[in-house]
Motif scaffolding. Structure first.
Motif, PDB file in Angstrom:
ATOM      1  N   LEU A 530       0.874  -1.175   0.000  1.00 51.50           N
ATOM      2  CA  LEU A 530       0.000   0.000   0.000  1.00 51.50           C
ATOM      3  C   LEU A 530       0.908   1.221   0.000  1.00 51.50           C
ATOM      4  CD1 LEU A 530      -2.880   1.153   0.158  1.00 51.50           C
ATOM      5  CD2 LEU A 530      -2.667   1.089   2.661  1.00 51.50           C
ATOM      6  N   ILE A 531       0.962   1.924  -1.143  1.00 51.64           N
ATOM      7  CA  ILE A 531       1.963   2.966  -1.361  1.00 51.64           C
ATOM      8  C   ILE A 531       1.300   4.342  -1.401  1.00 51.64           C
ATOM      9  CG2 ILE A 531       3.741   3.809  -2.939  1.00 51.64           C
ATOM     10  CD1 ILE A 531       4.479   1.154  -1.712  1.00 51.64           C
ATOM     11  N   ASP A 532       1.930   5.275  -0.715  1.00 48.43           N
ATOM     12  CA  ASP A 532       1.539   6.685  -0.788  1.00 48.43           C
ATOM     13  C   ASP A 532       2.334   7.321  -1.927  1.00 48.43           C
ATOM     14  OD1 ASP A 532       1.118   9.409  -0.470  1.00 48.43           O
ATOM     15  OD2 ASP A 532       1.079   9.288   1.722  1.00 48.43           O
ATOM     16  N   ARG A 533       1.622   7.902  -2.905  1.00 50.11           N
ATOM     17  CA  ARG A 533       2.311   8.486  -4.055  1.00 50.11           C
ATOM     18  C   ARG A 533       3.315   9.565  -3.640  1.00 50.11           C
ATOM     19  NH1 ARG A 533       0.215   7.601  -9.278  1.00 50.11           N
ATOM     20  NH2 ARG A 533      -1.767   6.464  -9.306  1.00 50.11           N
ATOM     21  N   SER A 534       3.007  10.286  -2.584  1.00 50.51           N
ATOM     22  CA  SER A 534       3.900  11.375  -2.165  1.00 50.51           C
ATOM     23  C   SER A 534       5.183  10.856  -1.513  1.00 50.51           C
ATOM     24  CB  SER A 534       3.171  12.312  -1.201  1.00 50.51           C
ATOM     25  OG  SER A 534       2.761  11.612  -0.041  1.00 50.51           O
ATOM     26  N   HIS A 535       5.211   9.568  -1.129  1.00 56.23           N
ATOM     27  CA  HIS A 535       6.414   8.947  -0.559  1.00 56.23           C
ATOM     28  C   HIS A 535       6.732   7.660  -1.337  1.00 56.23           C
ATOM     29  CE1 HIS A 535       4.722  11.339   2.817  1.00 56.23           C
ATOM     30  NE2 HIS A 535       6.006  11.660   2.987  1.00 56.23           N
ATOM     31  N   LEU A 536       6.620   7.745  -2.631  1.00 52.58           N
ATOM     32  CA  LEU A 536       6.702   6.566  -3.489  1.00 52.58           C
ATOM     33  C   LEU A 536       8.004   5.793  -3.296  1.00 52.58           C
ATOM     34  CD1 LEU A 536       5.463   5.008  -6.006  1.00 52.58           C
ATOM     35  CD2 LEU A 536       7.007   6.422  -7.361  1.00 52.58           C
ATOM     36  N   LEU A 537       9.153   6.456  -3.400  1.00 51.01           N
ATOM     37  CA  LEU A 537      10.439   5.762  -3.359  1.00 51.01           C
ATOM     38  C   LEU A 537      10.707   5.170  -1.984  1.00 51.01           C
ATOM     39  CD1 LEU A 537      12.946   4.940  -4.908  1.00 51.01           C
ATOM     40  CD2 LEU A 537      13.994   7.125  -4.273  1.00 51.01           C
ATOM     41  N   ALA A 538      10.512   5.958  -0.933  1.00 54.01           N
ATOM     42  CA  ALA A 538      10.819   5.495   0.424  1.00 54.01           C
ATOM     43  C   ALA A 538       9.936   4.323   0.827  1.00 54.01           C
ATOM     44  CB  ALA A 538      10.666   6.647   1.418  1.00 54.01           C
ATOM     45  N   GLU A 539       8.645   4.390   0.537  1.00 53.33           N
ATOM     46  CA  GLU A 539       7.749   3.308   0.944  1.00 53.33           C
ATOM     47  C   GLU A 539       7.958   2.063   0.078  1.00 53.33           C
ATOM     48  OE1 GLU A 539       3.680   4.431   1.359  1.00 53.33           O
ATOM     49  OE2 GLU A 539       4.094   5.912   2.931  1.00 53.33           O
TER      50      GLU A 539
END
Length: 888
Positions: A530-539
């Motif tokens: 479940l990925i947050d687009r605003s923290h795409l790389l880190a998550e």
């Protein structure tokens, strides 16, 4: 010379005894299993006319014979002469296992030993294997017949002597089984059949599983008791029920030997299975039972090896254990199979052919040749390719001379047939490309496996390998088709991966993709993210880098936070976006090449992030997963990065795109006049200045490099060391961690290197980036279907007119909105997983188009004018909208 001619020329040297040769020792006419002993007695002793009609079978002529044990007094003498009529008495000796009687003439003063000698001369049964019983008591050799109270017409019983063995119970079981088969062959109580199988199964169950020497002694009993010959006699018996019993018993032994007993014991089973093959050869090579035995033998010898029970022609075995099978004994099978393959290859080229080489024949052919090739190279002492003319000139002086010559004949014949097959294939494929009704023929499916074996044989002979690859270079279309259609994931394909000149991009891609795990259509337990687009790389890093590789290989399921869309389309979008983030130079992991901004290699200064090495491992996993899922991500590797992943060296020409300035400088150093360089015009030493975290450091390229000036003699070394440090040493850790991440998915470090070695850099470009050609609207139309609309509807005509007027980037964004694919495969729209669809909706005309990317569906209402449709399409082809379609 044809294969048949070769076989005939080599027959005398290569053909081991088969059951036919056994029968030639007797009378060829009217063979009857029950006549074996009487025939043998007639052959060995013409005067032996008093034998009973049903004597006991002697040891089988093809079975290993135990040495005849005799006393020192009689070992060198001929059998004793019959006594004179005035003193002799006649008595009966009942044979082994109650299989008939013989009449013996002797003097009352003769010893029991002399009777044993007579029995041996009449039957061939060694004295050491005989035990005479009279009135329930064993007779001793030194006793006379008078002392034993033997008179005229007495009846003695001959039984098998229990030899010294560590397996007395096994010996008794097999002796009883042979006894029962003899009785069945005479037509006695058919209820005995269940006892035959019971004793065989008990014998097999007793076979030692761990101790090879113990297993050898146990299984040797099966041979020394002539059990194979007894079962084959039963098979050939005309009595009802015997044939089925024999088939089931032989199958039971062979299947248990191959599948139940562990592989280390196979070397002990192989001689017995070989014996069955020889005996069954009389029944014909197409017999199902013979084929089972031959395939089982092939499977066994494939894994035995010269040093593990497969002896060479002189009887040695590479110094390991008892010799089991001679290399020459395998050549009749190779000859037989080569003849069948040659015939079937020709048949497969005929019009409307529905036959071709059989999988079992090809498999057995390959299995038999594996130890033979090893024996020729290792045991015969050939360190390199063999000269056939040299061998022919020294045929009798060369180890395996006949075999080497014969195998070369097989190679030449089958290569000739395969070339004909490939030519016919190309004709068929060209017909198919024209749209005519031509389908792949059934016979083609074994061509690739045959080519692989021919390549292995070619390595034995001078010039043969070059001949083999030259023929394949002229048949690239056929080779490509065979690879993409018939190459198996479980096979080792390095033999053809090493020869890129005979392959195409499609075939190389296919072979490389088979090294990666196979994507399953339905995931049982996918790795959920479940990925947050605003923290795409880190998550994404947290989800991928901390997951068990096995879980990642099982499948991925992804959702973006606060968005409803799920499925393959969302996963394709995530791959594209996360790869764009990984290779974004602002994240300091990778550096773009000045001459080609699509190309990247690891950033030597990536250590500004303490987690940079973990991120490189994460990057390797993501790229491997993207390749596994066949998703083009819009980035490509620079050559220096690609070569290091393949385990290859980096040269000056390889750095042209990565560092044009350094490339130009090094070229000047190498091209400069030697005299000028030696005058220290360059002012260089073996050092390199490196800027790290805002400071400049000097690195010596060799020990005491500061003091070593660059001159005309060492400038090549200087350039090589400079390139090595700049593009190998300085990014070695980053490359190693990326490679480890890639290996996590591909499961093997050997496969990880082979994956990149098997491809050209351009191949990897097409797999990661996709097609570099502009999107063709005509190709797009040709691969689009309609639901609710017709191709002639105004809305469809308007739609394609608007698309034709879009810029190249707008088309990519529209395609991404529609499918989550921005970069098409090299094949264009035809390379996508399915066709595209335009669906008519009943929504209001003021609604924007929507998409179901999982199914490649674009949906919109029947807009009333081209102006309205243009406005709606212009809105969704804005990059920030088209790349976040899931919010709509």
């Amino acid at each position: 010379m044809s294969l048949v001619d070769c076989a005939a020329a080599a027959h005398h040297h290569l053909q081991p005894p088969r059951i036919k040769r056994k029968l030639d020792d007797y009378d060829d006419a009217d063979y009857n299993p029950s006549d074996l002993v009487s025939v043998r007695m007639r052959k060995s002793d013409p005067n032996a006319v008093n034998s009973s009609p049903n004597p006991v079978p002697p040891p089988h002529p093809l079975s290993p014979r135990l040495p005849t044990a005799r006393s020192s007094a009689s070992s060198s003498s001929s059998p004793p002469s019959p006594p004179s009529k005035s003193t002799f008495i006649s008595f009966f000796v009942r044979m082994l296992s109650d299989c008939g009687s013989i009449v013996v003439h002797a003097s009352p003063n003769d010893t029991v030993r002399s009777v044993h000698d007579q029995i041996q001369s009449l039957t061939g049964i060694p004295v050491a294997e005989q035990r005479l019983l009279y009135r329930g008591r064993q007779l001793q050799w030194e006793q006379t017949l008078s002392e034993c109270s033997i008179q005229r017409d007495s009846g003695l019983q001959l039984t098998g002597r229990m030899r010294s063995t560590d397996h007395p119970q096994a010996y008794q079981l097999i002796d009883e089984m042979v006894f029962l088969t003899c009785r069945l062959c005479r037509g006695e109580d058919l209820k005995l059949s269940s006892q035959v199988k019971a004793r065989l199964m008990e014998f097999l169950a007793m076979t030692p599983r761990t101790e090879s020497e113990q297993a050898a002694g146990h299984l040797e009993i099966f041979m020394s008791a002539c059990a194979p010959a007894a079962l084959v006699m039963l098979l050939m018996s005309p009595i009802e029920g015997n044939k089925k019993l024999a088939e089931e018993s032989i199958e039971q032994f062979v299947n248990s030997s191959r599948s139940v007993l562990p592989k280390p014991i196979h070397s002990q089973c192989a001689p017995i299975v070989l014996e069955f093959c020889k005996l069954l050869g009389r029944a014909g090579n197409d017999d199902k039972l013979y084929s089972l035995c031959r395939s089982s033998l092939a499977s066994m010898v494939e894994h035995i090896g010269i040093g593990n029970g497969l002896r060479n022609g002189s009887g040695g075995n590479g110094g390991s254990g008892k010799a089991a099978i001679a290399v020459q004994e395998l050549f009749p099978f190779v000859s037989e199979l080569a003849t069948r393959l040659s015939r079937d290859l020709v048949l497969s080229t005929e019009a409307a052919a529905s036959v071709g080489p059989l999988h079992g024949d090809v498999r057995d052919f390959t299995a038999f040749l594996l130890p033979i090739r090893a024996a020729i190279l290792e045991q015969a002492g050939y360190g390199g390719p063999i000269s056939v003319p040299f061998i022919e000139a020294r045929l009798n002086l060369t180890p395996y001379g006949e075999e080497i010559k014969f195998l070369h004949c097989i190679f030449v014949n089958l290569l000739e047939k395969m070339e004909l097959c490939l030519v016919k294939m190309e004709e068929g494929l060209s017909v198919k490309e024209k749209g005519e009704s031509e389908h792949p023929r059934l016979g083609w499916c074994q061509y690739f496996a045959i080519l692989k074996e021919l390549n292995s044989i070619s390595k034995l002979y001078q010039g043969a390998e070059e001949q083999f690859w030259a023929k394949l270079r002229h048949r690239k279309a056929s080779v490509r088709y065979l690879i993409t259609k018939y190459a198996k994931r479980s096979d080792d394909h390095q033999w053809i991966l090493d020869h890129k000149e005979v392959t195409t991009f499609e075939s190389r891609r296919h072979l490389a993709m088979m090294m990666l795990p196979e994507v399953k259509d339905e995931y049982e337990e996918p790795h959920e993210m479940l990925i947050d687009r605003s923290h795409l790389l880190a998550e994404s890093f947290e989800y991928i880098s901390h997951a068990d590789p096995e879980v990642l290989r099982s499948g991925l399921f992804l959702e973006f936070k606060n968005e409803e869309a799920t499925g393959p389309g969302v996963l394709r979008e995530w791959f594209f976006l996360v790869c764009q983030a990984i290779f974004n130079p602002q994240n300091a992991l990778f550096v773009a090449c000045p001459n080609d901004r699509r190309r990247f290699f690891p950033n030597p200064a990536s250590k500004v992030d303490p987690l940079h090495l973990e991120y490189f491992r994460f990057s390797g996993r993501v790229i491997a997963l993207a390749l596994m899922h066949k998703i083009q991500v819009g980035i490509v590797f620079d050559r220096v990065f690609f070569l290091q992943l393949a385990g290859m060296n980096v040269s000056l020409e390889d750095i042209r795109d990565a560092d044009p300035y350094l490339y130009s400088s090094c070229k000047q150093i190498l091209d400069m006049d030697s005299e000028t360089v030696d005058q220290d015009a360059l002012g260089l030493t073996f050092v390199r200045e490196v800027e790290e975290l805002g400071s400049r450091n000097v690195v010596e390229l060799r020990p005491n490099g500061r003091s070593v000036a660059v001159n005309s003699n060492n400038r090549k070394e200087y350039v090589d060391l400079l390139i090595q440090h700049r593009f190998v040493t300085s990014i070695g850790e980053q490359v190693a961690h990326f490679a480890q991440g890639f290996t996590d998915i591909i499961c093997s470090s050997r496969l990880h290197k082979l994956f990149f070695q098997s491809l050209e850099l351009e191949d990897l470009d097409w797999m990661l980036y996709g097609s570099e050609s502009a999107i063709s609207v005509e190709d797009w139309k040709a691969h689009t279907d309609y639901n609710g609309f017709k191709e002639s509807d105004p809305q469809i005509l308007w739609f394609w007119k608007i698309v034709e007027g879009m810029s190249a980037e707008q088309r990519k964004v529209l395609l991404f909105f529609w499918t989550s694919v921005k970069y098409l495969p090299v094949e264009g729209f035809g390379g996508l997983a399915s066709r595209l669809h335009i669906y008519k909706t009943t929504e209001s005309y003021d609604r924007l188009p929507s998409s179901h990317t999982c199914f490649y569906r674009l949906c919109f209402p029947p807009y009333q004018s081209i102006t309205v449709m243009t406005d709606r399409l212009r809105f969704i082809t804005q990059e920030h909208v088209g790349y976040s379609f899931g919010t709509w």
